[in-house]
Design a protein around this motif. Structure first.
Motif, PDB file in Angstrom:
ATOM      1  N   TYR A 137     -34.339  -8.335 -14.864  1.00 59.45           N
ATOM      2  CA  TYR A 137     -35.595  -7.670 -15.212  1.00 59.45           C
ATOM      3  C   TYR A 137     -36.435  -7.366 -13.974  1.00 59.45           C
ATOM      4  O   TYR A 137     -37.310  -6.485 -14.001  1.00 59.45           O
ATOM      5  N   ASN A 138     -36.150  -8.048 -12.860  1.00 54.45           N
ATOM      6  CA  ASN A 138     -36.835  -7.723 -11.618  1.00 54.45           C
ATOM      7  C   ASN A 138     -36.425  -6.354 -11.076  1.00 54.45           C
ATOM      8  O   ASN A 138     -37.122  -5.786 -10.226  1.00 54.45           O
ATOM      9  N   PHE A 139     -35.272  -5.839 -11.554  1.00 51.99           N
ATOM     10  CA  PHE A 139     -34.883  -4.483 -11.153  1.00 51.99           C
ATOM     11  C   PHE A 139     -35.977  -3.483 -11.529  1.00 51.99           C
ATOM     12  O   PHE A 139     -36.107  -2.428 -10.902  1.00 51.99           O
ATOM     13  N   VAL A 140     -36.724  -3.814 -12.577  1.00 50.54           N
ATOM     14  CA  VAL A 140     -37.756  -2.896 -13.070  1.00 50.54           C
ATOM     15  C   VAL A 140     -38.787  -2.611 -11.991  1.00 50.54           C
ATOM     16  O   VAL A 140     -39.241  -1.475 -11.828  1.00 50.54           O
ATOM     17  N   TRP A 141     -39.176  -3.636 -11.246  1.00 48.34           N
ATOM     18  CA  TRP A 141     -40.204  -3.425 -10.223  1.00 48.34           C
ATOM     19  C   TRP A 141     -39.681  -2.492  -9.141  1.00 48.34           C
ATOM     20  O   TRP A 141     -40.456  -1.716  -8.563  1.00 48.34           O
ATOM     21  N   ASN A 142     -38.381  -2.562  -8.848  1.00 48.31           N
ATOM     22  CA  ASN A 142     -37.782  -1.608  -7.916  1.00 48.31           C
ATOM     23  C   ASN A 142     -37.738  -0.212  -8.525  1.00 48.31           C
ATOM     24  O   ASN A 142     -38.065   0.776  -7.871  1.00 48.31           O
ATOM     25  N   ALA A 143     -37.315  -0.137  -9.789  1.00 43.15           N
ATOM     26  CA  ALA A 143     -37.201   1.162 -10.448  1.00 43.15           C
ATOM     27  C   ALA A 143     -38.553   1.854 -10.566  1.00 43.15           C
ATOM     28  O   ALA A 143     -38.643   3.081 -10.478  1.00 43.15           O
ATOM     29  N   PHE A 144     -39.623   1.074 -10.751  1.00 37.33           N
ATOM     30  CA  PHE A 144     -40.961   1.637 -10.922  1.00 37.33           C
ATOM     31  C   PHE A 144     -41.763   1.678  -9.616  1.00 37.33           C
ATOM     32  O   PHE A 144     -42.924   2.081  -9.608  1.00 37.33           O
TER      33      PHE A 144
END
Length: 244
Positions: A137-144
């Motif tokens: 779910y930390n991928f989200v901060w990269n994606a956003f």
């Protein structure tokens, strides 16, 4: 206290991130960027998933779902090779998710998001090969494109060594997580602070304020020294549009 539940947005954003990273097929750009260095074992599942031909993926996903591996099935489908048109469709979907997520965040009226740094405490050596998805779910901060940082706050206690999932209780990720949590007493537990776009200074300031608030009660303080050595928290940082 403000509760902020992202619901399915985070899951969809993770799948979009995987879809963009693997879009060129066979993890090619990712591997080439290593310039000859060996790919870390933590990426072995994503790498193997990226090698599957597209025509195999629906059948492979169906087999995984039938065996209780619904999360792996979703990753298999998300990581397929894409055309340029399909790539941009995923990018558009990601941007819509980001817009919806940030709209809810701003309406909630807070500056930073406080969340776990990982889905599990620090892992025993070698377990991250099976549990890289614990940080998915930390991928989200990269994606956003959101600034984020972690602060160590405590350690696993004697009565906190059991992993009790609320979904997919029998899949391979949960099985590996149970093994990793057993005997984890003393391993560090951190929280993560996530800021709004371009608010890096405010995010760092919130991290410093949290460390100061923990004082001798944080994990670092258990050895007898406060993290910030008595320094005050970072002063409030104005939004970019408010500066003169």
């Amino acid at each position: 206290t403000v509760d902020f539940v992202a619901g399915g947005d985070l899951r969809e954003a993770v799948e979009a991130y995987i879809g963009l990273v693997a879009a060129d097929g066979r993890f090619r750009s990712f591997v080439e960027a290593l310039e000859g260095e060996e790919l870390h074992p933590n990426y072995s599942f994503l790498y193997r998933t990226a090698q599957l031909p597209n025509w195999v993926r629906p059948a492979a996903a169906a087999v995984l779902r039938a065996s209780g591996e619904t999360r792996k099935a979703a990753l298999v489908l998300a990581a397929r090779q894409k055309s340029a048109y399909e790539y941009w469709q995923v990018a558009v979907a990601r941007d819509k998710l980001k817009e919806r997520f940030l709209d809810r965040w701003r309406k909630a009226g807070f500056d930073v998001l406080l969340c776990p740094a990982n889905g599990l405490p620090a892992l025993p050596h070698g377990h991250s090969v099976l549990l890289a998805q614990a940080c998915s779910y930390n991928f989200v901060w990269n994606a956003f494109n959101l600034p984020a940082g972690t602060v160590n706050v405590t350690a696993v206690k004697e009565d906190e060594q059991d992993y009790m999932p609320t979904r997919d209780q029998s899949d391979s990720f949960c099985t590996a997580a149970r093994r990793a949590c057993a005997g984890s007493v003393g391993l560090p537990v951190s929280v993560q602070l996530v800021g709004l776009p371009w608010q890096d200074e405010a995010t760092l300031g919130a991290m410093r304020a949290l460390e100061h608030a923990l004082g001798n009660h944080g994990a670092a303080g258990e050895t007898g020294s406060a993290t910030l050595h008595g320094m005050p928290p970072h002063p409030p940082v104005q939004a970019a549009g408010d500066r003169t």
